[in-house]
Design a protein around this motif. Structure first.
Motif, short mmCIF file in Angstrom:
data_model
loop_
_atom_site.label_atom_id
_atom_site.label_comp_id
_atom_site.label_asym_id
_atom_site.label_seq_id
_atom_site.Cartn_x
_atom_site.Cartn_y
_atom_site.Cartn_z
N GLU A 284 0.80 -1.20 0.01
CA GLU A 284 0.03 -0.09 -0.13
C GLU A 284 0.87 1.17 -0.06
O GLU A 284 2.19 1.25 0.24
N LEU A 310 -11.26 8.38 -7.33
CA LEU A 310 -10.25 7.80 -5.98
C LEU A 310 -10.30 6.10 -6.16
O LEU A 310 -9.31 5.63 -5.88
N VAL A 313 -7.84 3.54 -6.86
CA VAL A 313 -6.53 3.42 -6.14
C VAL A 313 -6.64 3.33 -4.60
O VAL A 313 -5.81 3.34 -3.90
N LEU A 314 -7.88 3.38 -4.27
CA LEU A 314 -8.34 3.58 -2.97
C LEU A 314 -8.69 2.39 -2.32
O LEU A 314 -9.53 1.47 -2.87
N CYS A 317 -10.50 4.74 3.41
CA CYS A 317 -10.21 6.26 4.04
C CYS A 317 -10.65 6.36 5.24
O CYS A 317 -11.80 5.47 5.55
N PHE A 342 -5.90 8.17 3.55
CA PHE A 342 -6.21 7.53 2.56
C PHE A 342 -5.08 6.33 2.51
O PHE A 342 -3.97 6.57 2.52
N TRP A 344 -3.95 3.80 0.20
CA TRP A 344 -4.03 3.63 -1.36
C TRP A 344 -3.56 2.11 -1.77
O TRP A 344 -2.80 1.44 -0.91
N THR A 345 -3.96 1.74 -2.93
CA THR A 345 -3.03 0.42 -3.25
C THR A 345 -1.61 0.83 -3.62
O THR A 345 -1.24 2.16 -3.56
N VAL A 351 -1.70 6.67 -7.66
CA VAL A 351 -1.73 7.67 -6.77
C VAL A 351 -1.53 9.09 -6.95
O VAL A 351 -2.06 10.15 -6.93
#
Ligand SMILES: Cc1cc2nc3c(=O)[nH]c(=O)nc-3n(C[C@H](O)[C@H](O)[C@H](O)COP(=O)(O)OP(=O)(O)OC[C@H]3O[C@@H](n4cnc5c(N)ncnc54)[C@H](O)[C@@H]3O)c2cc1C
Length: 416
Positions: A284, A310, A313-314, A317, A342, A344-345, A351
């Motif tokens: 991540e 988002l 790639v999220l 959150c 966040f 993310w991946t 991102v």
């Protein structure tokens, strides 16, 4: 050298990692190096800990943990991880007011970036600092104590001032916490009842994947058992999770701290993740922005408006609250804050593509990025607008690191 940070998205440019066990060894290393940087537990996602010179890990520094019961203070080596400090405090009947979501991070590394947990009325981990010893680039050990004019500037030091060899923290008697997770909470109720929910326990986190337009996926409440019972907001009634949950969808909750409302030691409930497991996902990136508390619901609404952008790639959150402090470069400096985090991946390019839009959407709320999590580059003048003490910090840095040994590309990008 082939060393990377925890997430693997920063390849360090250092020539070697030195692991001194005494202050004198550390002093010789710092004074003899053109470029040098303290390395904590490597959990930052930015290049904040990078250097082209020598990395110094203080994890093995021989500094005993000392509790001063009369003053309610503990002195600890900067390289010690919070998880280990917490165990030591608990064995002796003491506690910290807060911890981050993970106990794996080093004390000096965490305070240097303004790391925080959650709670209305609960400030960042850095706000607990009452003193520190700083090994500067001249090889001098500078003690900065409570009441010292430099302390407020030195705590969230971005690794720019020197090596923090020891830290003194405020402690309090040990306490217990009960953690309960609620699921599928209507988004409208969260927006309209934001303060009621966030104030309903010592520490509250909201988790949304932005995949369900109508519901917040999870609400985590951590209630101190020694505090007056606060009423459960109506929107959470009958929404308690029936089994343990991980904040990320589809991930086993084995790595998470105990839920289900069962009281337990503060150190086993305040972090989301257990020391003996990989925290979060491991695969991540992360970003986080702090806005003034009163803008929290509007900032969350602005994020929801970007859901479509988002989502690819999220992972999740997380929304938390942090009480204001008076530390110059703390993202919660001078304002009670809401933090929009966040996970993310690991898709760095993806991102990077969404960050400018996200930051533009949050711009009306003067968001301060977490120093240890990825954010888009911005003009250097922008930082002084966000931090009234920016110039003061620059002068402190120029005084403590006149030869610029602790400078790195991250700091140069900030104009420091
Ligand atoms: C899974 C995960 C979960 C996270 N959860 C949270 C959270 O709940 N809340 C939050 O706010 N953040 C969170 N973070 C971010 C993390 O807390 C910060 O990035 C923190 O700074 C990491 O500490 P570290 O010990 O790894 O420091 P590093 O990343 O190694 O270093 C960070 C900075 O501190 C400096 N530094 C380190 N040691 C010293 C020293 N002895 N003297 C002087 N400077 C030093 C470094 O030079 C660098 O500038 C999370 C990160 C991860 C990976």
């Amino acid at each position: 050298m082939n060393e990377v940070n925890w997430a693997g998205n920063v390849r360090y440019g250092s020539t070697r990692i030195a692991r001194p066990t005494t202050i004198d060894e550390a002093r010789a290393l710092v004074a003899g190096a053109d470029a040098v940087k303290a390395l904590g537990s490597r959990h930052s996602f930015t290049g904040i800990a990078d250097t082209g010179g020598i990395h110094i890990s203080l994890a093995g520094l021989d500094v005993p943990i000392r509790i001063d019961a009369a003053r309610q203070r503990v002195r600890v080596g900067g390289g010690v991880r919070y998880g280990e400090l917490a165990q030591h405090l608990e064995r002796n009947g003491w506690a910290l007011a807060t911890l981050a979501s993970l106990p794996h991070i080093s004390v000096a590394g965490a305070i240097s970036t303004g790391t925080h947990g959650s709670g209305v009325g609960v400030p960042s981990l850095a706000a607990a600092v009452t003193g520190l010893d700083l090994l500067t680039s001249t090889g001098d050990l500078v003690a900065i104590g409570e009441g010292d004019a430099d302390l407020r500037g030195a705590v969230v030091g971005l690794g720019a001032l020197g090596l923090v060899t020891t830290v003194e923290l405020a402690i309090e008697p040990s306490y217990e916490v009960a953690q309960t997770v609620y699921e599928q909470v209507p988004f409208d109720a969260v927006t309209t009842g934001f303060d009621e929910i966030m104030r309903s326990a010592h520490s509250v986190s909201l988790f949304t994947t932005l995949r369900d337009d109508d519901h917040v996926d999870q609400v985590w409440r951590k209630a101190r058992t020694d505090a007056a019972v606060r009423p459960l907001p109506a929107s959470l009634i009958d929404r308690e999770a029936t089994r343990p949950r991980h904040p990320l969808p589809g991930v086993s909750a084995a790595s998470c701290t105990v839920q289900g409302g069962e009281p337990g030691r503060w150190l086993d409930r305040i972090p989301h993740f257990r020391l003996e497991f990989t925290p979060s996902n491991g695969d991540e990136l992360q970003s986080e922005y702090l806005v003034a508390h009163e803008h929290g619901p509007d900032a969350l609404a602005a994020v929801r408006d970007l859901a479509e952008l988002l989502r690819p790639v999220l992972q999740v959150c997380e929304v938390r609250t942090i009480a204001s402090d008076d530390l110059w470069l703390s993202p919660a400096s001078g304002r009670d804050s809401v933090a929009l985090h966040f996970t993310w991946t690991a898709d760095g390019e993806g991102v990077a593509r969404v960050l400018p839009d996200l930051e533009a959407a949050l711009a009306p709320f003067a968001p301060r990025p977490h120093w240890g999590k990825v954010f888009a580059p911005r003009p250097v003048e922008a930082w002084a607008e966000l931090y009234p003490q920016w110039q003061g910090f620059r002068e402190l840095r120029d005084r403590l690191d006149a030869r610029g040994a602790f400078r790195n590309d991250f700091l140069r990008g900030l104009g420091l």
